[in-house]
Write a protein that holds these residues in place. Sequence first.
Motif, mmCIF file in Angstrom:
data_model
loop_
_atom_site.group_PDB
_atom_site.id
_atom_site.type_symbol
_atom_site.label_atom_id
_atom_site.label_comp_id
_atom_site.label_asym_id
_atom_site.label_seq_id
_atom_site.Cartn_x
_atom_site.Cartn_y
_atom_site.Cartn_z
ATOM 1 N N THR A 270 0.836 -1.205 0.000
ATOM 2 C CA THR A 270 0.000 0.000 0.000
ATOM 3 C C THR A 270 0.871 1.255 0.000
ATOM 4 O OG1 THR A 270 -1.712 -1.181 1.230
ATOM 5 C CG2 THR A 270 -1.842 1.225 1.212
ATOM 6 N N ARG A 271 1.914 1.228 0.812
ATOM 7 C CA ARG A 271 2.807 2.385 0.871
ATOM 8 C C ARG A 271 3.513 2.609 -0.476
ATOM 9 N NH1 ARG A 271 4.093 5.540 5.621
ATOM 10 N NH2 ARG A 271 2.386 5.095 7.060
ATOM 11 N N ALA A 272 3.866 1.562 -1.146
ATOM 12 C CA ALA A 272 4.544 1.677 -2.443
ATOM 13 C C ALA A 272 3.609 2.314 -3.478
ATOM 14 C CB ALA A 272 5.012 0.306 -2.924
ATOM 15 N N LEU A 273 2.345 1.860 -3.481
ATOM 16 C CA LEU A 273 1.363 2.442 -4.395
ATOM 17 C C LEU A 273 1.151 3.920 -4.066
ATOM 18 C CD1 LEU A 273 -0.815 2.288 -6.591
ATOM 19 C CD2 LEU A 273 -2.403 1.410 -4.838
ATOM 20 N N TRP A 274 1.066 4.223 -2.795
ATOM 21 C CA TRP A 274 0.871 5.609 -2.326
ATOM 22 C C TRP A 274 2.032 6.499 -2.767
ATOM 23 C CZ3 TRP A 274 3.900 7.775 1.833
ATOM 24 C CH2 TRP A 274 3.449 9.001 2.307
ATOM 25 N N GLU A 275 3.258 6.010 -2.597
ATOM 26 C CA GLU A 275 4.424 6.794 -2.998
ATOM 27 C C GLU A 275 4.464 7.004 -4.509
ATOM 28 O OE1 GLU A 275 7.859 4.864 -1.416
ATOM 29 O OE2 GLU A 275 7.394 5.384 0.676
ATOM 30 N N LYS A 276 4.081 5.978 -5.268
ATOM 31 C CA LYS A 276 4.111 6.100 -6.719
ATOM 32 C C LYS A 276 3.101 7.146 -7.202
ATOM 33 C CE LYS A 276 2.668 2.545 -9.182
ATOM 34 N NZ LYS A 276 2.746 1.242 -9.905
ATOM 35 N N MET A 277 1.860 7.051 -6.703
ATOM 36 C CA MET A 277 0.825 7.967 -7.187
ATOM 37 C C MET A 277 1.045 9.392 -6.666
ATOM 38 S SD MET A 277 -2.592 5.590 -7.332
ATOM 39 C CE MET A 277 -3.445 6.775 -8.371
ATOM 40 N N ASN A 278 1.505 9.520 -5.425
ATOM 41 C CA ASN A 278 1.828 10.861 -4.935
ATOM 42 C C ASN A 278 2.999 11.461 -5.704
ATOM 43 O OD1 ASN A 278 -0.187 11.169 -3.067
ATOM 44 N ND2 ASN A 278 1.067 10.726 -1.284
ATOM 45 N N GLY A 279 3.957 10.610 -6.072
ATOM 46 C CA GLY A 279 5.087 11.089 -6.874
ATOM 47 C C GLY A 279 4.625 11.671 -8.195
ATOM 48 N N TRP A 280 3.635 11.018 -8.809
ATOM 49 C CA TRP A 280 3.071 11.562 -10.041
ATOM 50 C C TRP A 280 2.460 12.944 -9.785
ATOM 51 C CZ3 TRP A 280 0.202 6.361 -11.261
ATOM 52 C CH2 TRP A 280 1.104 5.467 -11.880
ATOM 53 N N VAL A 281 1.716 13.045 -8.704
ATOM 54 C CA VAL A 281 1.045 14.314 -8.399
ATOM 55 C C VAL A 281 2.064 15.423 -8.136
ATOM 56 C CG1 VAL A 281 -0.477 15.512 -6.773
ATOM 57 C CG2 VAL A 281 -1.033 13.188 -7.515
ATOM 58 N N TYR A 282 3.116 15.128 -7.377
ATOM 59 C CA TYR A 282 4.129 16.153 -7.076
ATOM 60 C C TYR A 282 4.790 16.658 -8.353
ATOM 61 C CZ TYR A 282 3.636 14.294 -2.340
ATOM 62 O OH TYR A 282 3.135 13.874 -1.135
ATOM 63 N N GLU A 283 5.020 15.748 -9.278
ATOM 64 C CA GLU A 283 5.615 16.141 -10.558
ATOM 65 C C GLU A 283 4.704 17.119 -11.288
ATOM 66 O OE1 GLU A 283 6.855 14.030 -14.801
ATOM 67 O OE2 GLU A 283 6.633 12.781 -13.000
ATOM 68 N N GLY A 284 3.408 16.827 -11.276
ATOM 69 C CA GLY A 284 2.451 17.726 -11.925
ATOM 70 C C GLY A 284 2.308 19.042 -11.202
ATOM 71 N N PHE A 285 2.275 18.993 -9.865
ATOM 72 C CA PHE A 285 2.189 20.225 -9.079
ATOM 73 C C PHE A 285 3.351 21.153 -9.401
ATOM 74 C CE2 PHE A 285 -0.363 18.546 -5.149
ATOM 75 C CZ PHE A 285 -1.498 18.491 -5.930
#
Length: 616
Positions: A270-285
């Motif tokens: 779960t943490r790995a999925l969370w880090e991956k999807m948040n990483g995508w969001v930070y890149e867009g932000f």
Amino acid sequence: MEKTLPEIIEAGVKAAITDLYQADGSSQEITLQSTRREFEGEFTVVTFPLTRLARKKPDEIAEELGAYLKEKVAEIADYNVIKGFLNLVIADDYWRDFLLEAPIKEGYGSSPANGESVVVEFSSPNTNKPLHLGHVRNILLGWSSAQMLSAAGYDVKKVQIINDRGIAICKSMLAWQRFGEGATPESTGTKPDHFVGDYYVLFEQKFQAEYKAWQETAEGQEVFAKLGKEKQTPEAFFKGYAKKYFNDYSELGAAAKNMLLQWEAGDAETRALWEKMNGWVYEGFEETYQKLGVSFDKLYYESNTYVLGKDMVELGLEKGVFQKREDGSVFADLTDAKLSEKTLMRADGTSIYITQDLGTARLRYDDFGAKRMIYTVADEQNHHFATLFELLKRLEEPYANGLYHLSYGMVDLPSGRMKSREGTVVDADDLMKEVIHEARLMSQERAATSELSQEEQDEIIRQIGMSALKFHIIKVGPQKRMTFDPKESVDMQGQTGPYVQNAYVRTRAVWRKAGNPDVSLAKNYTGLAPAERELVNQLYAFPGLVKTAAESYDPSLVAMFCYDLAKSLHKFWHDHSILSAESPEAIAFRLQLCKAVGNTLQKGMGLLGIEVPERM
């Protein structure tokens, strides 16, 4: 440090009171204000408070004070009296010397460092969707306030707390896990934060489909029969029952809540999925922040700060300002401050959102030593921040009296309100594209930049579009709800960014046309025209205006100053010759006046995060 005009006038009036009325002028409070535009003069002394002391009528006092100041104070050239108000005309020599000394220099409008630190929080988005129009207003208010405070002499730290955990984030994660089929932003050609936001919307769509189907089941009908009110339609009942359904019956709801529990338990997958999807969001932000021209000194993450604050709750219990209920939960009774009773710790020992905010405030104080902290958050959180600030005062935190909630109204579009879950939100990226498109359409009607390269023209169009967006939002006082209209924002007439930019462009164009002029003769110019006096007077007010705007956290004051200054420049440009003025001295002075106006517009718009092009 040289005295300001208000200080000079106040000292002169106090001396006049002593000499004319044999009274102690030094202890007298003097009321001074700007002269109304329909009257001659720059400063007005209000004489009504002096009637008891002088034992004369206001008009008589004004005449006597005016004659005294004209004779004794070199900076005052003349005066007039209007119904007891003493309007003072500042000498041309003073305005000329001021213009040639201060506003033509770089940095005009900024104050020396005062040694005080301020933390300004803004943006603070959730990581389940891209930044939208509401965030844009938040970001522009926070950024502008930070820039103004910096210009006013403060050491400013710009921060945000990213809400990177919770059920909303898990909804996006679950939707991608179930329906994403391994897709990525790269494989779909989608901006990363938009990619994640699409799955947040998809979760809501799947949930609504599940909910609608459940309503037709025997279980759903039984719930309606048991809980529905008399004469209530099924549609009305189920519209208000969605949250209860999510928590008690929904399979998707149960899965999302279970994912949150797994995250809190530190489940590796779960943490790995969370880090991956948040990483995508930070890149867009980050891409969006760069387009908006903003940055931060430090980022805080809710996933790191949500455990903070418990020690402060314990401190509150020790101090006796918090109480414990029989079930073990902790609360603060704030009713004596006209607030409600506030739970700070649940019976099971877990904290709530405001507990985290207590801990984060102290963490920021530990990080920066700032005794002033500004929270840029929409007005729907007014009660929350009133409660937070009261709690910190009762805990006697050293920064508690320096907290301020920069509250602002919501932003609507001509088409109405926005809703994130339904996917009707206007994304910040799309909004920027639209205003730049409108700027391009507007620029096609003008040929002023046709000799420039396409790259240079595109950059000017970007600057115009972003100016339109930022100015249109910032010019509205923070507390007011507002409607943003992209087409109206790029209008070259009226209270718009492009209108102000065009004034700056004119100040630069006249200097290019002048070549390399000898402006030394400006020091010999006499007989300032009313329009020249008005412009110099506006320039004189700029540093004080910046301080006032900074201390009141209101960038709209700077925006409207820039508009008023641009309006005066456009009128001056229309009514007076510059390069064909009546004398070399007048040409030199007016060129320096244009330079000072341009510098001040550039500085003022810069405080709002707005660039000014050399041509447009």
